[in-house]
Design a protein around this motif. Structure first.
Motif, PDB file in Angstrom:
ATOM      1  N   GLN A 253       0.830  -1.197   0.000  1.00 47.87           N
ATOM      2  CA  GLN A 253       0.000   0.000   0.000  1.00 47.87           C
ATOM      3  C   GLN A 253       0.868   1.253   0.000  1.00 47.87           C
ATOM      4  N   GLN A 254       1.920   1.220   0.828  1.00 45.14           N
ATOM      5  CA  GLN A 254       2.837   2.365   0.839  1.00 45.14           C
ATOM      6  C   GLN A 254       3.516   2.529  -0.519  1.00 45.14           C
ATOM      7  N   GLU A 255       3.886   1.363  -1.133  1.00 41.94           N
ATOM      8  CA  GLU A 255       4.518   1.439  -2.455  1.00 41.94           C
ATOM      9  C   GLU A 255       3.545   2.025  -3.491  1.00 41.94           C
TER      10      GLU A 255
ATOM     11  N   ASN B  18       9.748  13.030  -1.775  1.00 45.21           N
ATOM     12  CA  ASN B  18       8.864  12.417  -0.761  1.00 45.21           C
ATOM     13  C   ASN B  18       8.080  13.520  -0.103  1.00 45.21           C
TER      14      ASN B  18
ATOM     15  N   VAL C 192       1.067   4.029  -2.863  1.00 48.15           N
ATOM     16  CA  VAL C 192       0.937   5.471  -2.595  1.00 48.15           C
ATOM     17  C   VAL C 192       2.112   6.222  -3.178  1.00 48.15           C
ATOM     18  N   SER C 193       3.326   5.629  -2.980  1.00 45.59           N
ATOM     19  CA  SER C 193       4.519   6.295  -3.480  1.00 45.59           C
ATOM     20  C   SER C 193       4.584   6.280  -4.997  1.00 45.59           C
ATOM     21  N   GLU C 194       4.095   5.137  -5.611  1.00 48.36           N
ATOM     22  CA  GLU C 194       4.228   4.993  -7.063  1.00 48.36           C
ATOM     23  C   GLU C 194       3.092   5.675  -7.827  1.00 48.36           C
TER      24      GLU C 194
ATOM     25  N   ASN D  25      12.915  12.460  -7.408  1.00 43.91           N
ATOM     26  CA  ASN D  25      12.318  11.507  -6.409  1.00 43.91           C
ATOM     27  C   ASN D  25      12.043  12.299  -5.158  1.00 43.91           C
TER      28      ASN D  25
ATOM     29  N   GLU E 239      -0.738  13.200  -7.299  1.00 40.93           N
ATOM     30  CA  GLU E 239      -0.932  14.444  -6.543  1.00 40.93           C
ATOM     31  C   GLU E 239       0.052  15.512  -6.988  1.00 40.93           C
TER      32      GLU E 239
ATOM     33  N   LEU F 284       5.806  14.571   2.775  1.00 39.67           N
ATOM     34  CA  LEU F 284       5.559  14.061   4.116  1.00 39.67           C
ATOM     35  C   LEU F 284       4.242  14.523   4.679  1.00 39.67           C
TER      36      LEU F 284
ATOM     37  N   ARG G 154       1.196   9.575  -4.975  1.00 39.90           N
ATOM     38  CA  ARG G 154       2.063  10.747  -4.852  1.00 39.90           C
ATOM     39  C   ARG G 154       2.361  11.399  -6.206  1.00 39.90           C
ATOM     40  N   PRO G 155       2.766  10.591  -7.236  1.00 42.52           N
ATOM     41  CA  PRO G 155       2.973  11.252  -8.550  1.00 42.52           C
ATOM     42  C   PRO G 155       1.708  11.931  -9.077  1.00 42.52           C
TER      43      PRO G 155
END
Length: 368
Positions: free
Chosen positions: A259-261, A328, A263-265, A326, A271, A330, A268-269
């Motif tokens: 799930q975190q991956e 992040n 969100v990150s993959e 890249n 957003e 927060l 987040r992009p």
């Protein structure tokens, strides 16, 4: 030693031909228990037996009731140990001692017939000892005269010679005895049956107790075997459950990580891209505002307009660089807003720098 004679312990030695016993006017001298010297030829020695003798009486006697009975008796007798009895017996039986038994039998036979004739059959049959005592009492004085003493008298048998009187007399007693015997036998059989039943009950109770104890032991053994048989599968099940729990926890952690991956993959992009679009929109709006303000200014404004027209491109380039970086985020949307504001600020700073450079190198003259 020649001429020395000694009698046996159960004998009396009678020496004739010499000194005699003056007390009893005996023609011989009596020696008992010790030896004596006997002059050969002039003295003669004889031995009288003092041992036990037996005489039998079997005679037909008539009772006071006129019933004939055959009575058999045994008499035990001997020569008396005293000197008088030895002298009397020696004078009568020394030459033929076997006659003692014959004479004794005859004496007792007569007394036996006399005593039986004074008694009834019932008395004779039921009181044999009374008959024997009566015969002894009458025969003893007569026996003493001939030097004999009676040791015992036993009535061996009494027979009515087939008359059946004794059997008839005994019938009630026999019936009573048989009845008592039957009763005793029945009681014994009953006691035996009761004992057998008691024994069977005891055996049954023992068998029941034994069966109960065996069942208890078997139940304990079966329970122990069942627990032992279940111990392996139960331990395996517990181990499998622990493995499943560990796998579930691992899967949950993997899902959280995934799930975190995601969100990150993806999130987040996405957003960041949305924020970039918003920043570009704001830059475009700012550009249009500047253009509007420049429309009312001098020629310098025209130059600023040209620079302002380049502001969206500058911000877009900055945003493109941010997209490839890249980054992040927060604090979610607030973080994106801060990044976007920074981009805009950066674009404005670039624009301001350009304007200052132009003013320094070649300051154009705006028309009045």
């Amino acid at each position: 030693m020649f001429g020395w004679r000694v009698p046996l312990p159960d004998e009396a030695m009678l020496i004739s031909g010499g000194k005699t016993s003056e007390k009893y006017s005996a023609p011989f001298r009596v020696i008992i228990g010790h030896g004596a010297f006997v002059v050969p030829v002039f003295r003669k020695v004889e031995f009288m037996s003092l041992s036990m003798h037996e005489a039998e009486v079997a005679d037909t006697c008539v009772t006071r009731q006129g019933i004939s009975l055959k009575v058999k008796a045994i008499i035990a007798f001997k020569v008396g140990n005293d000197l008088e009895s030895i002298v009397n017996a020696g004078q009568r039986f020394l030459s033929d001692q076997a006659q003692m038994a014959v004479l004794t039998g005859r004496i007792f036979s007569g007394h036996l017939r006399a005593i039986v004739g004074s008694m009834t059959v019932e008395e004779i049959v039921t009181e044999r000892q009374k008959l024997a005592i009566a015969v002894l009492d009458t025969a003893t004085p007569e026996m003493a005269k001939i030097g004999l003493v009676i040791d015992s008298l036993q009535i061996q048998s009494i027979d009515d010679m087939g008359a059946g009187y004794i059997d008839a007399m005994a019938a009630p007693h026999v019936a009573a005895i048989q009845r008592q015997a039957q009763i005793a036998q029945a009681q014994a059989a009953q006691q035996s049956a009761e004992a057998a039943q008691e024994s069977e009950r005891n055996q049954a109770e023992y068998a029941r107790q034994t069966a109960i104890v065996k069942a208890q032991y078997k139940a304990e053994v079966d329970r122990a075997q069942a627990e032992s048989a279940q111990a392996g599968p139960l331990a395996l099940a517990n181990a499998q459950q622990e493995v499943l729990m560990a796998q579930t926890e691992l899967a949950q952690r993997a899902a959280e990580l995934r799930q975190q991956e995601l969100v990150s993959e993806i999130v987040r992009p996405a957003e960041a891209d949305a924020e970039r679009i918003r920043i570009l929109a704001e830059a475009e709006a700012e550009r249009m505002r500047i253009q509007a303000a420049a429309a009312a200014s001098h020629d310098r404004v025209a130059l600023d307009r040209m620079l302002i027209e380049q502001l969206p491109l500058i911000v877009e380039k900055a945003a493109a660089g941010l997209e490839r970086a890249n980054v992040n985020i927060l604090n979610g949307a607030d973080g994106l807003s801060e990044v976007a504001a920074g981009l805009v600020g950066q674009g404005l700073a670039i624009l301001e720098t350009v304007k200052k450079g132009i003013d320094k190198d070649d300051k154009p003259q705006l028309p009045a």
